[in-house]
Design a protein around this motif. Structure first.
Motif, mmCIF file in Angstrom:
data_model
loop_
_atom_site.group_PDB
_atom_site.id
_atom_site.type_symbol
_atom_site.label_atom_id
_atom_site.label_comp_id
_atom_site.label_asym_id
_atom_site.label_seq_id
_atom_site.Cartn_x
_atom_site.Cartn_y
_atom_site.Cartn_z
ATOM 1 N N GLU A 246 0.954 5.435 -0.019
ATOM 2 C CA GLU A 246 0.252 6.700 0.198
ATOM 3 C C GLU A 246 1.290 7.801 0.243
ATOM 4 O O GLU A 246 2.382 7.616 0.781
ATOM 5 C CB GLU A 246 -0.528 6.679 1.514
ATOM 6 N N ARG B 74 -6.195 8.880 5.909
ATOM 7 C CA ARG B 74 -5.137 9.806 5.489
ATOM 8 C C ARG B 74 -4.940 10.937 6.482
ATOM 9 O O ARG B 74 -3.885 11.555 6.521
ATOM 10 C CB ARG B 74 -5.440 10.351 4.104
ATOM 11 N N MET C 159 0.847 -1.162 0.000
ATOM 12 C CA MET C 159 0.000 0.000 0.000
ATOM 13 C C MET C 159 0.897 1.231 0.000
ATOM 14 O O MET C 159 1.792 1.352 0.824
ATOM 15 C CB MET C 159 -0.889 -0.007 1.235
ATOM 16 N N ALA D 255 -7.022 2.769 6.484
ATOM 17 C CA ALA D 255 -5.900 3.617 6.062
ATOM 18 C C ALA D 255 -6.345 5.073 5.993
ATOM 19 O O ALA D 255 -6.380 5.681 4.927
ATOM 20 C CB ALA D 255 -5.367 3.152 4.716
ATOM 21 N N PHE E 246 -7.876 -3.148 4.904
ATOM 22 C CA PHE E 246 -7.053 -2.233 5.691
ATOM 23 C C PHE E 246 -7.836 -0.989 6.058
ATOM 24 O O PHE E 246 -8.628 -0.489 5.262
ATOM 25 C CB PHE E 246 -5.822 -1.780 4.892
ATOM 26 N N VAL F 220 -1.684 2.935 9.088
ATOM 27 C CA VAL F 220 -2.389 1.855 8.404
ATOM 28 C C VAL F 220 -2.638 0.743 9.409
ATOM 29 O O VAL F 220 -1.759 0.376 10.184
ATOM 30 C CB VAL F 220 -1.567 1.328 7.209
ATOM 31 N N GLU F 221 -3.845 0.189 9.387
ATOM 32 C CA GLU F 221 -4.228 -0.867 10.319
ATOM 33 C C GLU F 221 -4.825 -2.037 9.536
ATOM 34 O O GLU F 221 -5.722 -1.850 8.721
ATOM 35 C CB GLU F 221 -5.266 -0.314 11.289
ATOM 36 N N GLU G 165 -12.694 1.023 -2.227
ATOM 37 C CA GLU G 165 -12.274 1.959 -1.186
ATOM 38 C C GLU G 165 -13.465 2.825 -0.804
ATOM 39 O O GLU G 165 -14.228 3.255 -1.665
ATOM 40 C CB GLU G 165 -11.156 2.845 -1.725
ATOM 41 N N PHE H 191 0.391 10.735 5.453
ATOM 42 C CA PHE H 191 -0.599 10.487 6.486
ATOM 43 C C PHE H 191 -0.470 11.611 7.507
ATOM 44 O O PHE H 191 0.632 12.052 7.809
ATOM 45 C CB PHE H 191 -0.362 9.143 7.180
#
Length: 66
Positions: free
Chosen positions: A3, A33, A1, A31, A29, A11-12, A59, A6
Motif C-alpha cells: 500500500e 487505508r 501486501m 487493511a 486481511f 494491516v490486521e 476487496e 496508511f
C-alpha cells in the motif's frame, strides 16, 4: 501486501486457513487505508501465479467519514 500509505491504521490478519480447499493457506486481511474506512481483502492460493503464494481476488471497502 503493498500500500502506498496508511493514515492512522494498520494491516490486521483476520483469517488464515484453506478457504478454496486446495490444501494451501488462504488469507483475509483488514487493511483500512485511513481511520474512516473499513476494508477487507481476500487472498487465495489457488489463484496464485508463478512464484507467488497467493493472489488478491476480492476487496471490499466501506467509507464512514462525515
Amino acid at each position: 501486501m503493498k500500500e502506498e500509505s496508511f493514515n492512522d491504521t494498520f494491516v490486521e490478519l483476520l483469517f488464515a486457513g484453506d478457504i478454496d480447499n486446495d490444501g494451501k493457506l488462504d488469507f483475509i486481511f483488514g487493511a483500512n487505508r485511513n481511520y474512516e474506512e473499513e476494508r477487507v481483502i481476500l487472498f487465495l492460493s489457488s489463484k496464485a501465479e508463478k512464484e507467488n503464494v497467493v493472489k488478491k481476488v476480492s476487496e471490499i471497502a466501506i467509507q464512514f467519514d462525515c
